[in-house]
Scaffold this active site. Structure first.
Site, PDB file in Angstrom:
ATOM      1  N   ARG A 288     -12.049  17.792   3.327  1.00  0.00           N
ATOM      2  CA  ARG A 288     -11.265  17.241   2.209  1.00  0.00           C
ATOM      3  C   ARG A 288     -11.149  18.318   1.137  1.00  0.00           C
ATOM      4  NH1 ARG A 288      -8.261  13.040   2.937  1.00  0.00           N
ATOM      5  NH2 ARG A 288     -10.008  11.731   3.580  1.00  0.00           N
TER       6      ARG A 288
ATOM      7  N   HIS B  97      -1.313  17.670   4.300  1.00  0.00           N
ATOM      8  CA  HIS B  97      -2.444  18.239   5.023  1.00  0.00           C
ATOM      9  C   HIS B  97      -2.063  19.603   5.586  1.00  0.00           C
ATOM     10  CE1 HIS B  97      -4.363  14.531   4.458  1.00  0.00           C
ATOM     11  NE2 HIS B  97      -4.383  14.047   5.684  1.00  0.00           N
TER      12      HIS B  97
ATOM     13  N   SER C 219      -4.888  12.286  -1.145  1.00  0.00           N
ATOM     14  CA  SER C 219      -4.093  11.073  -0.949  1.00  0.00           C
ATOM     15  C   SER C 219      -4.276  10.501   0.444  1.00  0.00           C
ATOM     16  CB  SER C 219      -2.609  11.354  -1.214  1.00  0.00           C
ATOM     17  OG  SER C 219      -2.143  12.437  -0.431  1.00  0.00           O
ATOM     18  N   GLY C 220      -4.845  11.293   1.370  1.00  0.00           N
ATOM     19  CA  GLY C 220      -5.163  10.753   2.674  1.00  0.00           C
ATOM     20  C   GLY C 220      -6.199   9.651   2.614  1.00  0.00           C
TER      21      GLY C 220
ATOM     22  N   GLN D  30       1.292  14.086   5.005  1.00  0.00           N
ATOM     23  CA  GLN D  30       0.579  13.120   5.833  1.00  0.00           C
ATOM     24  C   GLN D  30       0.992  11.685   5.550  1.00  0.00           C
ATOM     25  OE1 GLN D  30      -0.691  14.199   3.025  1.00  0.00           O
ATOM     26  NE2 GLN D  30      -1.760  12.485   2.093  1.00  0.00           N
TER      27      GLN D  30
ATOM     28  N   SER E 281      -1.078 -10.190  -3.457  1.00  0.00           N
ATOM     29  CA  SER E 281       0.167  -9.453  -3.695  1.00  0.00           C
ATOM     30  C   SER E 281       1.407 -10.305  -3.510  1.00  0.00           C
ATOM     31  CB  SER E 281       0.246  -8.243  -2.756  1.00  0.00           C
ATOM     32  OG  SER E 281      -0.780  -7.316  -3.035  1.00  0.00           O
TER      33      SER E 281
ATOM     34  N   GLY F 176       0.829  -1.204   0.000  1.00  0.00           N
ATOM     35  CA  GLY F 176       0.000   0.000   0.000  1.00  0.00           C
ATOM     36  C   GLY F 176       0.864   1.254   0.000  1.00  0.00           C
ATOM     37  N   ALA F 177       0.202   2.411  -0.077  1.00  0.00           N
ATOM     38  CA  ALA F 177       0.942   3.677  -0.176  1.00  0.00           C
ATOM     39  C   ALA F 177       1.827   3.913   1.035  1.00  0.00           C
ATOM     40  CB  ALA F 177      -0.052   4.828  -0.341  1.00  0.00           C
TER      41      ALA F 177
ATOM     42  N   CYS G 145      -2.808  10.956  11.178  1.00  0.00           N
ATOM     43  CA  CYS G 145      -1.896  11.860  10.468  1.00  0.00           C
ATOM     44  C   CYS G 145      -2.061  13.316  10.881  1.00  0.00           C
ATOM     45  CB  CYS G 145      -2.065  11.706   8.958  1.00  0.00           C
ATOM     46  SG  CYS G 145      -3.776  11.829   8.383  1.00  0.00           S
TER      47      CYS G 145
ATOM     48  N   ARG H 117      -4.972   2.656  19.283  1.00  0.00           N
ATOM     49  CA  ARG H 117      -4.531   3.999  19.670  1.00  0.00           C
ATOM     50  C   ARG H 117      -5.029   4.430  21.040  1.00  0.00           C
ATOM     51  NH1 ARG H 117      -5.645   6.941  13.872  1.00  0.00           N
ATOM     52  NH2 ARG H 117      -3.807   6.139  12.774  1.00  0.00           N
TER      53      ARG H 117
END
Length: 331
Positions: free
Chosen positions: A232, A239, A158-159, A312, A40, A12-13, A128, A99
């Site tokens: 957004r 960001h 892209s977030g 971010q 993958s 992933g990114a 982020c 978290r």
């Protein structure tokens, strides 16, 4: 010392960025394992000039691993966490799964790096926007605790992953031709969407409440109050955040500028007369949080207002996770 490092969600990114940053920062990797979904598995990536084959993420893949950098969704993080801990590895997880668990440190190294050393096998990477905002204000919090914060975030497409970028690009290329939205509920080109996340409480979204709940834990300020609006915007990367801060004791603009200029992870860009201030184009593809537009809050004598921008994907996710790894496995 060299360490065996695994990236969970490696294709992933954020996972790909983690691999890149491990190489950039010369992390002491002896072996790198790239773990992803079954579809993958078998793909080949390059790390330090060597070919690394992506493996399917499964409990057995963590045997002999020292550090796992998590870039997968909550369900995968929760499913793999027991195997990671059983293998004796430390799991630095970018999902939101752990978290707010009181037994799991939530860490921004420039803010509360010492918390990372008090872990039980899992350390969480914050949201982020939380990372960017708290990196920007950490030096100010050392001058005086923050009692309240009003934040507005302007979050890049892209977030939302690669799909967000593709939707913006498709709409920009289409001109006046309507394009059915794919990632966002509405067109994002030439538009703003004032909702990120699902409705959670009192009209706030899940994304908006993160800054309060995560900020309290990271800053060790359980009574801090935050009102946040997340928007957004049609920006590809980085960001931006507007912050109105109320401190216990007054901080002058000059004190704030000096503190931020000396703060790790920050770059002071604050000269309105010369039109110098943080912008997404300047902060993309690097790790510093730019801070500017520092000024008195005209509604509160103990208040300051500022504007900050940060990448971010890097500081807001991948770089922060690698920095936590550096606290645990120094050279």
């Amino acid at each position: 010392m060299k360490y065996t490092v695994a990236i969970l969600g490696a294709t992933g990114a954020v996972g790909m960025e983690m691999k890149k940053i491990l190489e950039e920062r010369d992390f002491p990797v002896g072996e790198l394992r790239l773990l992803a979904s079954k579809r993958s598995a078998g793909k080949q990536e390059t790390f330090r000039g060597q070919t690394v084959t992506v493996q399917e993420a499964c409990p057995e893949a963590f045997r002999g691993v020292d550090l796992v950098l998590g870039a997968a969704e909550n369900d995968i993080a929760e499913a793999m966490a027991p195997a990671i801990r059983a293998a004796g590895a430390v799991f630095v997880d970018n999902s939101s799964a752990f978290r707010l668990d009181p037994g799991v440190p939530l860490v921004v190294p420039e803010v509360n790096g010492a918390d990372a050393l008090n872990h039980n096998g899992i350390i969480s990477n914050p949201n982020c926007s939380t990372i960017i905002a708290l990196t920007a204000i950490a030096a100010l919090c050392r001058l005086s605790p923050v009692e309240a914060m009003v934040a507005s975030t302007y979050q890049a497409v892209s977030g939302a992953g690669v799909g967000g970028i593709r939707q913006l690009q498709a709409e920009m290329e289409a001109g006046d031709t309507p394009v059915p939205p794919t990632t966002f509920p509405y067109q994002i080109a030439y538009n703003l969407i004032p909702q990120i996340g699902s409705e959670q409480e009192k009209g706030y979204t899940s994304e908006e409440m993160k800054l309060q709940y995560e900020g309290r834990k990271i800053l060790h300020l359980p009574e801090m109050k935050v009102s946040c609006t997340c928007v957004r915007v049609p920006v590809v990367r980085s960001h931006s955040i507007s912050l109105q801060l109320k401190f216990r004791d007054p901080i002058s603009v000059e004190q704030a500028r000096a503190a931020i200029a000396a703060a790790p992870g920050c770059l002071l860009v604050d000269d309105l007369a010369r039109k110098r201030y943080p912008m997404p184009l300047d902060t993309s593809n690097q790790d510093l949080v730019y801070v500017g537009r520092i000024r008195e809050d005209l509604t509160d004598p103990n208040g300051l207002c500022l504007w900050c921008c940060g990448d971010q994907i890097r500081k807001g996710a991948a770089t922060n996770a690698v920095q936590i790894g550096e606290l645990l496995f120094p050279r």
